[in-house]
Design a protein around this motif. Structure first.
Motif, short mmCIF file in Angstrom:
data_model
loop_
_atom_site.label_atom_id
_atom_site.label_comp_id
_atom_site.label_asym_id
_atom_site.label_seq_id
_atom_site.Cartn_x
_atom_site.Cartn_y
_atom_site.Cartn_z
N GLN A 129 56.35 158.55 -2.52
CA GLN A 129 56.28 157.12 -2.56
C GLN A 129 55.56 156.52 -1.54
OE1 GLN A 129 60.36 155.54 -2.98
NE2 GLN A 129 61.01 157.14 -4.01
N ASP A 130 54.83 157.45 -0.84
CA ASP A 130 54.16 156.90 0.21
C ASP A 130 52.44 157.68 0.24
OD1 ASP A 130 54.44 159.50 1.20
OD2 ASP A 130 55.30 159.22 3.39
N GLY A 131 52.22 158.05 -0.59
CA GLY A 131 50.78 158.81 -0.79
C GLY A 131 50.63 159.85 -0.26
N GLU A 132 51.76 160.64 0.50
CA GLU A 132 51.64 161.69 1.20
C GLU A 132 52.18 162.88 0.68
OE1 GLU A 132 49.74 161.81 3.83
OE2 GLU A 132 49.68 159.66 4.16
N TYR A 133 52.07 164.18 1.13
CA TYR A 133 52.73 165.34 0.82
C TYR A 133 53.95 165.63 1.54
CZ TYR A 133 48.67 166.20 -2.21
OH TYR A 133 47.70 166.34 -3.15
N GLN A 158 60.05 167.11 5.19
CA GLN A 158 59.07 166.25 6.09
C GLN A 158 57.89 166.20 5.42
OE1 GLN A 158 58.97 168.95 9.71
NE2 GLN A 158 56.80 168.30 9.64
N MET A 159 57.23 165.30 5.85
CA MET A 159 55.67 165.21 5.25
C MET A 159 54.69 166.43 5.86
SD MET A 159 52.78 162.01 5.98
CE MET A 159 52.76 162.32 7.67
N ILE A 160 54.04 166.94 5.03
CA ILE A 160 53.14 167.93 5.52
C ILE A 160 51.69 167.56 5.42
CG2 ILE A 160 54.48 169.73 4.81
CD1 ILE A 160 53.07 170.24 2.13
N TYR A 217 57.08 167.10 -2.93
CA TYR A 217 56.71 165.54 -3.15
C TYR A 217 55.04 165.46 -3.21
CZ TYR A 217 61.52 164.30 -2.76
OH TYR A 217 62.82 164.15 -2.77
N ALA A 218 54.55 164.87 -4.37
CA ALA A 218 52.98 164.68 -4.20
C ALA A 218 52.80 163.38 -4.39
CB ALA A 218 52.36 165.43 -5.29
N PRO A 219 51.59 162.61 -3.99
CA PRO A 219 51.35 161.46 -4.19
C PRO A 219 50.78 161.28 -5.58
CG PRO A 219 49.43 162.56 -2.84
CD PRO A 219 50.67 163.45 -3.18
N ASP A 220 50.87 160.11 -6.01
CA ASP A 220 50.41 159.72 -7.48
C ASP A 220 49.09 160.33 -8.18
OD1 ASP A 220 52.77 158.31 -8.20
OD2 ASP A 220 51.72 156.34 -7.53
N MET A 221 48.11 160.51 -6.95
CA MET A 221 46.70 160.98 -7.58
C MET A 221 46.78 162.38 -7.87
SD MET A 221 44.91 161.52 -3.80
CE MET A 221 45.59 162.45 -2.59
N GLY A 222 47.94 163.14 -7.64
CA GLY A 222 48.23 164.42 -8.00
C GLY A 222 48.79 164.56 -9.24
N PHE A 223 49.19 163.56 -9.71
CA PHE A 223 50.11 163.62 -11.12
C PHE A 223 49.02 163.55 -12.22
CE2 PHE A 223 53.51 163.07 -8.37
CZ PHE A 223 54.74 163.64 -9.23
#
Length: 112
Positions: free
Chosen positions: A87-91, A44-46, A106-112
Motif C-alpha cells: 500500500q506504499d509502493g515499496e516491497y 518490514q520494508m526491504i 508485498y509488492a507495489p502495484d507496478m509489480g502486478f
C-alpha cells in the motif's frame, strides 16, 4: 451468577480483536503475516534492489541487513499468486517462524 460471568467477559469485548502491526509508512500488515511490532516484528520494508520480477513472480535476494531477521544470505522465489499488494509502493517481506521462511511478500502495484 450470570451477571458475574457477563462482567468477566467485558474486558475481552472492550479490548477487541488483535490487530497487525503497522508498516513504517503507516498502513497495516495483515494479521496472518505479522508477529511482533514495528521494532521487533517479522515484517518490514526491504530494498527494491533485492527484488527482481521474473516469470511467474519475484526473486528476492536477501543479504544480512536487508531485513532485521536476516543473519545470512537468502534467495526466495515468490509466486505472483501468493504476493500481496503493498500500500506504499515499496516491497515488504515477513519472515516467520524463522529467517528461512517467507510468510508474506508485498509488492507495489507496478509489480502486478
Amino acid at each position: 451468577m450470570r451477571l458475574t460471568f457477563l462482567l468477566s467477559l467485558a474486558p475481552l469485548l472492550v479490548a477487541g480483536p488483535a490487530v497487525a502491526h503497522d508498516a513504517a509508512s503507516g498502513w497495516q500488515y495483515e494479521a496472518f503475516c505479522c508477529n511482533g511490532n514495528s521494532h521487533n516484528g517479522d515484517c518490514q520494508m526491504i530494498p527494491a534492489t533485492t527484488v527482481r520480477i521474473i516469470a511467474g513472480g519475484y526473486r528476492v535476494t536477501l543479504a544480512p541487513g536487508d531485513h532485521r531477521l536476516a543473519t545470512r544470505s537468502h534467495i526466495f522465489l515468490m509466486p505472483q499468486d501468493m504476493t500481496r499488494r503493498s500500500q506504499d509502493g515499496e516491497y515488504h517481506l515477513c519472515l516467520y517462524p524463522t529467517e528461512d521462511t517467507p510468510r508474506c511478500f508485498y509488492a507495489p502495484d507496478m509489480g502486478f
